[in-house]
Scaffold this active site. Structure first.
Site, mmCIF file in Angstrom:
data_model
loop_
_atom_site.group_PDB
_atom_site.id
_atom_site.type_symbol
_atom_site.label_atom_id
_atom_site.label_comp_id
_atom_site.label_asym_id
_atom_site.label_seq_id
_atom_site.Cartn_x
_atom_site.Cartn_y
_atom_site.Cartn_z
ATOM 1 N N THR A 180 0.857 -1.176 0.000
ATOM 2 C CA THR A 180 0.000 0.000 0.000
ATOM 3 C C THR A 180 0.890 1.222 0.000
ATOM 4 O O THR A 180 1.965 1.197 0.606
ATOM 5 C CB THR A 180 -0.909 0.034 1.240
ATOM 6 O OG1 THR A 180 -1.442 1.354 1.431
ATOM 7 C CG2 THR A 180 -0.164 -0.353 2.501
ATOM 8 N N CYS B 273 -1.349 5.119 -5.713
ATOM 9 C CA CYS B 273 -2.213 4.276 -4.890
ATOM 10 C C CYS B 273 -2.266 2.929 -5.593
ATOM 11 O O CYS B 273 -2.429 2.875 -6.822
ATOM 12 C CB CYS B 273 -3.604 4.872 -4.739
ATOM 13 S SG CYS B 273 -4.704 3.869 -3.730
#
Length: 229
Positions: free
Chosen positions: A83, A196
């Site tokens: 992430t 992202c």
């Protein structure tokens, strides 16, 4: 092959992509039936996401540190945090688990620098676009980082959490991202970082007039390099 610990679930949609890329990368390098030596801990994202939006980063760190220590105890020799946003606590997480962390922003900066680029746009969660933990790390590597305006940042963020993290891909959202990318290019971005790990589910190179740097693919490649080094 060294054992890599993957700390994912933020969200499961991008962790699925990581798992595929890590295994494909090893198979391409070694051939035959080879696959990646991985330990994967996938957290429940709902409480983590709530803590993010509450600004309770200590709670997110506690959750991730417990998982990371488990990966280390299971034999992982390095940690891949699957992430971008949670790299806000990367330094503390690395200290907590006692094994090296393969930082996603460093891998991305290396890829951009190798191509000789200096000014990039960034699409990511609001946390990643607006706080210094990520943009500052890229800027330390000599990059000029542009982010969308406030209205565009809010919409980019909403699409990530309300759609992509739920494995929902909408054509209208792709068009929104295309417009945001075009605006960054108009401001001088030589490339755009998909900062992202879910964004590559929505847009690809054909949606941009400049190169797109998919942080999921770049980070997974760094993981493959570690395992096979």
């Amino acid at each position: 092959m060294r054992m890599l610990g993957v700390l994912g679930g933020m969200s499961w949609t991008s962790t699925e992509s990581y798992y595929r890329m890590l295994n494909r990368g090893v198979a391409e390098r070694l051939g035959g039936l080879h696959s990646a030596r991985l330990l994967v801990h996938s957290v429940d994202f709902a409480p983590v996401a709530q803590a993010q939006h509450d600004g309770d980063w200590d709670a997110t760190l506690a959750t991730l540190a417990e998982a990371a220590r488990g990966l280390e105890a299971g034999g992982a020799e390095a940690l891949l945090l699957a992430t971008n946003t949670m790299h806000k606590v990367a330094g503390e997480l690395e200290q907590a688990c006692g094994i090296p962390l393969l930082h996603i922003a460093d891998a991305t900066a290396n890829a951009i620098a190798a191509d000789g680029l200096e000014r990039v746009g960034l699409l990511a969660t609001a946390f990643t676009m607006e706080q210094d933990f990520y943009t500052g790390r890229l800027e330390e590597r000599g990059l000029d980082v542009l982010v969308p305006d406030e209205r565009q940042r809010a919409e980019v963020h909403r699409i990530i959490y309300d759609e992509l993290c739920l494995d929902v891909v909408r054509d209208e959202s792709r068009e929104t991202y295309r417009e945001v990318i075009a605006a960054l290019v108009e401001r001088g971005a030589q490339a755009v970082v998909l900062g992202c790990t879910e964004i590559s589910l929505l847009v690809s190179d054909e949606d941009s007039t400049v190169p797109l740097y998919d942080t999921t693919a770049i980070h997974a490649a760094a993981g493959v390099d570690f395992m096979l080094s």
